[in-house]
Design a protein around this motif. Structure first.
Motif, mmCIF file in Angstrom:
data_model
loop_
_atom_site.group_PDB
_atom_site.id
_atom_site.type_symbol
_atom_site.label_atom_id
_atom_site.label_comp_id
_atom_site.label_asym_id
_atom_site.label_seq_id
_atom_site.Cartn_x
_atom_site.Cartn_y
_atom_site.Cartn_z
ATOM 1 N N PRO A 282 17.921 -3.866 -7.821
ATOM 2 C CA PRO A 282 16.929 -2.850 -8.189
ATOM 3 C C PRO A 282 15.681 -2.887 -7.321
ATOM 4 N N MET A 283 15.290 -4.085 -6.900
ATOM 5 C CA MET A 283 14.122 -4.185 -6.023
ATOM 6 C C MET A 283 14.397 -3.513 -4.689
ATOM 7 N N MET A 284 15.626 -3.610 -4.215
ATOM 8 C CA MET A 284 15.971 -2.981 -2.951
ATOM 9 C C MET A 284 16.023 -1.464 -3.077
ATOM 10 N N LEU A 285 16.520 -0.966 -4.222
ATOM 11 C CA LEU A 285 16.745 0.468 -4.374
ATOM 12 C C LEU A 285 15.516 1.223 -4.874
ATOM 13 N N THR B 226 12.066 -0.213 -5.377
ATOM 14 C CA THR B 226 10.714 -0.703 -5.156
ATOM 15 C C THR B 226 9.877 0.290 -4.362
ATOM 16 N N LEU B 227 10.466 0.970 -3.382
ATOM 17 C CA LEU B 227 9.688 1.934 -2.600
ATOM 18 C C LEU B 227 9.226 3.106 -3.464
ATOM 19 N N PRO B 228 10.099 3.726 -4.278
ATOM 20 C CA PRO B 228 9.562 4.709 -5.233
ATOM 21 C C PRO B 228 8.520 4.097 -6.164
ATOM 22 N N GLY B 229 8.720 2.833 -6.551
ATOM 23 C CA GLY B 229 7.724 2.170 -7.381
ATOM 24 C C GLY B 229 6.389 2.035 -6.671
ATOM 25 N N GLY B 230 6.430 1.785 -5.367
ATOM 26 C CA GLY B 230 5.192 1.710 -4.596
ATOM 27 C C GLY B 230 4.487 3.053 -4.508
ATOM 28 N N VAL B 231 5.265 4.126 -4.356
ATOM 29 C CA VAL B 231 4.665 5.468 -4.331
ATOM 30 C C VAL B 231 3.955 5.738 -5.657
ATOM 31 N N ILE B 232 4.614 5.405 -6.759
ATOM 32 C CA ILE B 232 4.005 5.611 -8.081
ATOM 33 C C ILE B 232 2.751 4.754 -8.224
ATOM 34 N N ALA B 233 2.793 3.518 -7.721
ATOM 35 C CA ALA B 233 1.630 2.632 -7.824
ATOM 36 C C ALA B 233 0.461 3.133 -6.998
ATOM 37 N N ASP B 234 0.728 3.860 -5.905
ATOM 38 C CA ASP B 234 -0.345 4.433 -5.101
ATOM 39 C C ASP B 234 -0.868 5.739 -5.683
ATOM 40 N N ARG B 235 -0.150 6.319 -6.653
ATOM 41 C CA ARG B 235 -0.539 7.620 -7.203
ATOM 42 C C ARG B 235 -1.178 7.526 -8.579
ATOM 43 N N PHE B 236 -0.794 6.508 -9.380
ATOM 44 C CA PHE B 236 -1.225 6.451 -10.771
ATOM 45 C C PHE B 236 -1.927 5.122 -11.066
ATOM 46 N N ASP B 237 -2.463 5.025 -12.261
ATOM 47 C CA ASP B 237 -3.179 3.838 -12.706
ATOM 48 C C ASP B 237 -2.209 2.665 -12.815
ATOM 49 N N ARG B 238 -2.444 1.630 -12.014
ATOM 50 C CA ARG B 238 -1.514 0.503 -11.954
ATOM 51 C C ARG B 238 -1.495 -0.297 -13.250
ATOM 52 N N ARG B 239 -2.596 -0.306 -13.952
ATOM 53 C CA ARG B 239 -2.633 -1.024 -15.227
ATOM 54 C C ARG B 239 -1.604 -0.453 -16.193
ATOM 55 N N TRP B 240 -1.551 0.860 -16.322
ATOM 56 C CA TRP B 240 -0.636 1.475 -17.273
ATOM 57 C C TRP B 240 0.803 1.415 -16.787
ATOM 58 N N LEU C 104 3.777 -2.784 0.785
ATOM 59 C CA LEU C 104 4.303 -3.954 0.089
ATOM 60 C C LEU C 104 5.686 -3.673 -0.486
ATOM 61 N N SER C 105 5.916 -2.432 -0.883
ATOM 62 C CA SER C 105 7.228 -2.072 -1.410
ATOM 63 C C SER C 105 8.304 -2.179 -0.326
ATOM 64 N N VAL C 106 7.976 -1.746 0.881
ATOM 65 C CA VAL C 106 8.941 -1.883 1.975
ATOM 66 C C VAL C 106 9.226 -3.358 2.243
ATOM 67 N N TYR C 107 8.188 -4.188 2.151
ATOM 68 C CA TYR C 107 8.383 -5.634 2.301
ATOM 69 C C TYR C 107 9.317 -6.163 1.208
ATOM 70 N N LEU C 108 9.089 -5.712 -0.027
ATOM 71 C CA LEU C 108 9.936 -6.166 -1.127
ATOM 72 C C LEU C 108 11.359 -5.644 -0.995
ATOM 73 N N VAL C 109 11.510 -4.418 -0.478
ATOM 74 C CA VAL C 109 12.860 -3.904 -0.216
ATOM 75 C C VAL C 109 13.563 -4.790 0.808
ATOM 76 N N THR C 110 12.840 -5.155 1.864
ATOM 77 C CA THR C 110 13.414 -6.043 2.880
ATOM 78 C C THR C 110 13.766 -7.401 2.271
ATOM 79 N N PHE C 111 12.840 -7.926 1.482
ATOM 80 C CA PHE C 111 13.024 -9.237 0.841
ATOM 81 C C PHE C 111 14.242 -9.222 -0.078
#
Length: 551
Positions: A68-71, A73-87, A357-364
């Motif tokens: 799941p991190m590979m598939l 995480t990048l969409p997750g990073g986009v969401i984290a750059d767009r919305f409140d990370r706390r929520w 960071l998401s691309v890094y996590l995808v690579t990882f």
């Protein structure tokens, strides 16, 4: 060999980030959540370790936990750059609790077949694909820049603490109450983090966050940035070279515990405990080592130590020797991963930090997921000993290759936001989705400076493409040989506005200043738009213009 000159001034102490209220409040709760996640993984592996084809199915648990991190995480990073990370993190914790409790219920009901266990391992890990980029992108907001490396190492300590304490607690729960209670533990630890987020007194942001972007353009922009950022690509390559062979330890340590060391669930947990101790040792000592050697030297030495650990585990099947070796292994793993992660944090600008960071996590995680399957297959054919020796040889080879493939010096870049272009005022009313926009910049350069000027445009090209341009062209005007024209295309007016507002950095400004230092007259910039975009002024178009539009 890479220079042993340190990359910068001495770092603050290893626990300096804990002086920051936000980090002191949230980091322990994040660590508790890691305990639950790693406990869940061990519980899932223990359900399968005595079944048929254990070498394959146990390794597939690692794949299910990382895929799941590979598939996603990048969409997750986009969401984290767009919305409140706390929520984002809060919602993820509630989701993980529900998934873990569902797996516990299925296990009690006797329905935890290998496909079911793999599915729910995937679903629990899916939450991490959205949590991790949001949390890691939050670190620069809650600790100062000079404490970021120490915070990243403490984050790695937390991960490895979860890897050690989670399996240890899972082993005790399996022996005392059964596997379902391990999954209940996962749900409880997720709710601990959710409660901490709800009670966190978040300070006001000192810098306005970037304006939200549409999902797909933001996704493309993140990938484009990484593609045209050589420093980021070098860090990703070094990570992949280490992780692919090194991940055999995480994928097949259950088989080492059973076949080579003959330990119970409690002993298995103790092996992970040794890895956690090594992570803590690394956190306490790496900052001092960074004061006397470069990051590249540290990475090379850590890789060689890790290879020695892999060899020791399978050639010296003595429990206490394995414990000592795993302390070194945990320290070497943490030194490598935290160093690469900290380097990346320092070079990424705020507008794309979560996506980078998401691309890094995808690579990882992609390296882990694919390599785990391959190591499982190799162990099934050749045995655990041969598989570990092959992995050790590869870790040694990639570490030696790192002598020549040096990590970049983060002092060469400054990701601080620098909005030096100013506002764009266009008489035609443009909508956010209008485009493409072609920006033309005209330069006049005297003949003696032209060679240096042209050399500087290589950096200028990368800067434009990193910040949103989908195409870049450079021409010389035949009629006036001292005139050069730069064209770069941006897909929409919205994205070009984002370039002006959020994406430019101090490094980009320095690149433009270098290019323009060779120019003899002020540069002239214009914005070209498709001819079909209408002028939104209230005046009625003339008949000729109406006929032109109909044609």
């Amino acid at each position: 060999m890479a220079s042993d000159v340190p990359d910068g001034p001495p770092e603050p102490g290893p626990f300096a980030p804990l002086k920051q209220p936000g980090f002191r409040w949230l980091w322990p709760a994040v660590v508790v959540s890691y305990v639950g996640v790693w406990g869940q993984t061990i519980g899932a592996q223990w359900l399968l370790v005595n079944g048929p084809n254990a070498s394959v199915t146990v390794a597939l648990i690692q794949t299910a936990a990382t895929l799941p991190m590979m598939l996603f995480t990048l969409p997750g990073g986009v969401i984290a750059d767009r919305f409140d990370r706390r929520w984002i993190i809060l919602i993820v914790q509630v989701y993980v609790a529900v998934a873990a409790l569902s797996l516990a219920a299925l296990t009690v009901a006797g329905l935890a077949s290998p496909p079911v266990v793999l599915l729910f391992t995937f679903l629990v890990a899916l939450g991490g694909a959205f949590q991790v980029p949001a949390w890691q992108a939050t670190l620069p907001e809650i600790v100062p820049k000079d404490e970021l490396a120490a915070a990243t190492r403490l984050e790695m300590v937390g991960v490895n603490f979860g890897r050690s304490v989670g399996p240890a607690i899972a082993g005790l729960l399996i022996g005392l109450a059964g596997v379902p209670w391990v999954f209940v533990l996962t749900a409880a630890t997720a709710l601990v983090l959710a409660g901490s987020l709800l009670t966190w007194r978040r300070p006001p942001l000192t810098v306005a966050p970037p304006a939200p972007e549409r999902f797909l353009p933001a996704l493309r922009a993140g990938v484009r940035y990484v593609r045209h950022a050589p420093m980021v690509r070098r860090i990703l390559l070094r990570a992949m070279m280490f992780i692919a062979p090194a991940t055999i330890l995480w994928a097949l340590i259950p088989l080492v515990a059973r076949e080579r060391l003959d330990v119970s669930a409690g002993g298995y947990g103790a092996l992970f405990g040794a890895l956690g101790v090594g992570a803590i040792v690394a956190a306490l000592t790496i900052g001092r080592l960074r004061g006397v050697m470069s990051t590249n030297t540290l990475l090379v030495l850590s890789g060689i130590v890790y290879a020695g650990v892999l060899v020791t585990l399978v050639l010296v099947p003595v429990f206490w020797v394995a414990e000592l070796a795993l302390v070194l292994g945990g320290a070497a793993w943490t030194a490598t991963i935290s160093s690469l992660n900290a380097e990346l944090q320092l070079v990424l600008p705020a507008w794309v930090r979560a996506r980078g960071l998401s691309v890094y996590l995808v690579t990882f995680t992609g390296s882990q997921a694919i390599a785990s399957v391959l190591w499982g297959q190799l162990a099934a054919v050749t045995g655990v000993v041969i598989a570990f020796l092959v992995a050790a040889a590869l870790v040694t080879a990639t570490s030696i290759a790192g002598i020549f493939l040096r990590t970049p010096n983060v002092a060469d870049t400054d990701p601080t936001k620098a909005s030096y272009w100013g506002d764009v005022v266009a008489p035609i009313g443009l909508q956010p989705s209008d485009g493409p926009i072609v920006v033309t910049v005209e330069y006049t350069v005297a003949q003696p400076d032209q060679a240096s000027f042209l050399d500087s445009t290589a950096q200028l090209r990368r800067s434009r493409l990193r910040n949103g341009a989908s195409r870049w062209e450079f021409y010389r005007v035949a009629e006036t040989p001292d005139t050069f024209v730069e064209n770069f295309t941006v897909d929409s007016w919205e994205e070009h506005q984002a370039q002006h507002r959020d994406r430019l950095t101090a490094t980009d400004e320095q690149i433009e200043q270098t290019t323009q230092s060779y120019v003899s007259t002020p540069v002239r910039a214009r914005h070209l738009i498709p001819p079909t975009i209408a002028d939104d002024t209230p005046a009625e178009p003339s008949p000729s213009r109406r006929r032109q539009r109909r044609s």
